[in-house]
Write a protein that holds these residues in place. Sequence first.
Motif, PDB file in Angstrom:
ATOM      1  N   ASP A 149       0.832  -1.211   0.000  1.00 18.19           N
ATOM      2  CA  ASP A 149       0.000   0.000   0.000  1.00 18.19           C
ATOM      3  C   ASP A 149       0.866   1.261   0.000  1.00 18.19           C
ATOM      4  N   MET A 150       1.943   1.249   0.786  1.00 20.89           N
ATOM      5  CA  MET A 150       2.847   2.399   0.817  1.00 20.89           C
ATOM      6  C   MET A 150       3.513   2.611  -0.536  1.00 20.89           C
ATOM      7  N   ILE A 151       3.931   1.526  -1.168  1.00 21.35           N
ATOM      8  CA  ILE A 151       4.567   1.626  -2.482  1.00 21.35           C
ATOM      9  C   ILE A 151       3.583   2.180  -3.500  1.00 21.35           C
ATOM     10  N   ALA A 152       2.340   1.682  -3.472  1.00 23.86           N
ATOM     11  CA  ALA A 152       1.316   2.181  -4.403  1.00 23.86           C
ATOM     12  C   ALA A 152       1.068   3.664  -4.172  1.00 23.86           C
ATOM     13  N   GLN A 153       0.991   4.072  -2.924  1.00 23.34           N
ATOM     14  CA  GLN A 153       0.763   5.485  -2.611  1.00 23.34           C
ATOM     15  C   GLN A 153       1.942   6.338  -3.074  1.00 23.34           C
ATOM     16  N   LEU A 154       3.156   5.872  -2.846  1.00 25.52           N
ATOM     17  CA  LEU A 154       4.338   6.621  -3.280  1.00 25.52           C
ATOM     18  C   LEU A 154       4.413   6.726  -4.793  1.00 25.52           C
ATOM     19  N   LEU A 155       4.046   5.653  -5.494  1.00 25.22           N
ATOM     20  CA  LEU A 155       4.035   5.706  -6.954  1.00 25.22           C
ATOM     21  C   LEU A 155       2.991   6.696  -7.462  1.00 25.22           C
ATOM     22  N   LYS A 156       1.838   6.745  -6.797  1.00 23.59           N
ATOM     23  CA  LYS A 156       0.803   7.698  -7.173  1.00 23.59           C
ATOM     24  C   LYS A 156       1.286   9.129  -6.934  1.00 23.59           C
ATOM     25  N   GLU A 157       1.917   9.362  -5.776  1.00 25.11           N
ATOM     26  CA  GLU A 157       2.462  10.688  -5.487  1.00 25.11           C
ATOM     27  C   GLU A 157       3.533  11.079  -6.498  1.00 25.11           C
ATOM     28  N   LYS A 158       4.350  10.120  -6.884  1.00 18.20           N
ATOM     29  CA  LYS A 158       5.391  10.382  -7.871  1.00 18.20           C
ATOM     30  C   LYS A 158       4.772  10.790  -9.198  1.00 18.20           C
ATOM     31  N   ALA A 159       3.760  10.055  -9.632  1.00 14.79           N
ATOM     32  CA  ALA A 159       3.095  10.380 -10.898  1.00 14.79           C
ATOM     33  C   ALA A 159       2.444  11.763 -10.833  1.00 14.79           C
ATOM     34  N   ASP A 160       1.819  12.079  -9.700  1.00 10.13           N
ATOM     35  CA  ASP A 160       1.200  13.396  -9.535  1.00 10.13           C
ATOM     36  C   ASP A 160       2.241  14.505  -9.572  1.00 10.13           C
ATOM     37  N   GLU A 161       3.375  14.283  -8.934  1.00 10.85           N
ATOM     38  CA  GLU A 161       4.436  15.295  -8.921  1.00 10.85           C
ATOM     39  C   GLU A 161       5.036  15.498 -10.312  1.00 10.85           C
ATOM     40  N   ILE A 162       5.195  14.411 -11.059  1.00 10.51           N
ATOM     41  CA  ILE A 162       5.710  14.520 -12.426  1.00 10.51           C
ATOM     42  C   ILE A 162       4.728  15.289 -13.297  1.00 10.51           C
ATOM     43  N   LYS A 163       3.458  14.979 -13.133  1.00  8.47           N
ATOM     44  CA  LYS A 163       2.424  15.681 -13.895  1.00  8.47           C
ATOM     45  C   LYS A 163       2.436  17.171 -13.559  1.00  8.47           C
ATOM     46  N   HIS A 164       2.554  17.500 -12.292  1.00  9.81           N
ATOM     47  CA  HIS A 164       2.583  18.897 -11.861  1.00  9.81           C
ATOM     48  C   HIS A 164       3.834  19.606 -12.388  1.00  9.81           C
ATOM     49  N   LYS A 165       4.973  18.925 -12.337  1.00 11.40           N
ATOM     50  CA  LYS A 165       6.220  19.514 -12.843  1.00 11.40           C
ATOM     51  C   LYS A 165       6.111  19.780 -14.334  1.00 11.40           C
ATOM     52  N   ASP A 166       5.569  18.823 -15.079  1.00  7.26           N
ATOM     53  CA  ASP A 166       5.399  19.013 -16.522  1.00  7.26           C
ATOM     54  C   ASP A 166       4.493  20.204 -16.813  1.00  7.26           C
ATOM     55  N   PHE A 167       3.426  20.342 -16.044  1.00  7.34           N
ATOM     56  CA  PHE A 167       2.529  21.485 -16.210  1.00  7.34           C
ATOM     57  C   PHE A 167       3.273  22.786 -15.949  1.00  7.34           C
ATOM     58  N   CYS A 168       4.065  22.833 -14.889  1.00  7.76           N
ATOM     59  CA  CYS A 168       4.816  24.052 -14.546  1.00  7.76           C
ATOM     60  C   CYS A 168       5.829  24.398 -15.636  1.00  7.76           C
ATOM     61  N   VAL A 169       6.515  23.383 -16.159  1.00  9.98           N
ATOM     62  CA  VAL A 169       7.497  23.623 -17.219  1.00  9.98           C
ATOM     63  C   VAL A 169       6.795  24.157 -18.461  1.00  9.98           C
ATOM     64  N   ASP A 170       5.666  23.574 -18.828  1.00  6.54           N
ATOM     65  CA  ASP A 170       4.900  24.043 -19.988  1.00  6.54           C
ATOM     66  C   ASP A 170       4.447  25.482 -19.801  1.00  6.54           C
ATOM     67  N   GLU A 171       3.938  25.805 -18.633  1.00  2.64           N
ATOM     68  CA  GLU A 171       3.479  27.171 -18.359  1.00  2.64           C
ATOM     69  C   GLU A 171       4.653  28.144 -18.387  1.00  2.64           C
ATOM     70  N   PHE A 172       5.784  27.731 -17.850  1.00  2.15           N
ATOM     71  CA  PHE A 172       6.967  28.592 -17.842  1.00  2.15           C
ATOM     72  C   PHE A 172       7.405  28.872 -19.280  1.00  2.15           C
ATOM     73  N   ASN A 173       7.410  27.830 -20.127  1.00  2.83           N
ATOM     74  CA  ASN A 173       7.812  28.005 -21.516  1.00  2.83           C
ATOM     75  C   ASN A 173       6.845  28.885 -22.305  1.00  2.83           C
ATOM     76  N   THR A 174       5.548  28.766 -22.051  1.00  2.00           N
ATOM     77  CA  THR A 174       4.589  29.611 -22.751  1.00  2.00           C
ATOM     78  C   THR A 174       4.673  31.060 -22.281  1.00  2.00           C
ATOM     79  N   ASN A 175       5.009  31.286 -21.037  1.00  6.69           N
ATOM     80  CA  ASN A 175       5.148  32.652 -20.539  1.00  6.69           C
ATOM     81  C   ASN A 175       6.387  33.338 -21.107  1.00  6.69           C
ATOM     82  N   GLN A 176       7.422  32.576 -21.392  1.00  7.58           N
ATOM     83  CA  GLN A 176       8.642  33.172 -21.927  1.00  7.58           C
ATOM     84  C   GLN A 176       8.511  33.530 -23.405  1.00  7.58           C
ATOM     85  N   LEU A 177       7.624  32.848 -24.111  1.00  9.04           N
ATOM     86  CA  LEU A 177       7.445  33.142 -25.539  1.00  9.04           C
ATOM     87  C   LEU A 177       6.704  34.417 -25.663  1.00  9.04           C
TER      88      LEU A 177
END
Length: 109
Positions: free
Chosen positions: A81-109
Amino acid sequence: EMEAVSKALAVLSGDDAHDLFTRTFNPALLQRASTEHSERREEASRVLSHVASKLHSPRLSALAYQVKLDAFTRVKKAIDDMIAQLLKEKADEIKHKDFCVDEFNTNQL
């Protein structure tokens, strides 16, 4: 989590809890020996406790106590259960990071 654990410890170590324990404790019901208790379980508990204190992780600390007290089937489920929760948190953090990078790149253009 740390605040909740601290509150629980405060309640359990308070005078009311101590009084209740001393009034209801019956040494005749105390188990003298355990056939399930093994050296492996003790060692696993010690390792988990050491890592939990090193990383300041209340989850691992709770898991160490479960290892010490419960059968390994429950511990394996808790680890899974802990591993599943950590994997879910990891996926959520990656998704959030990708969103932030995309927003940062669109703001710079």
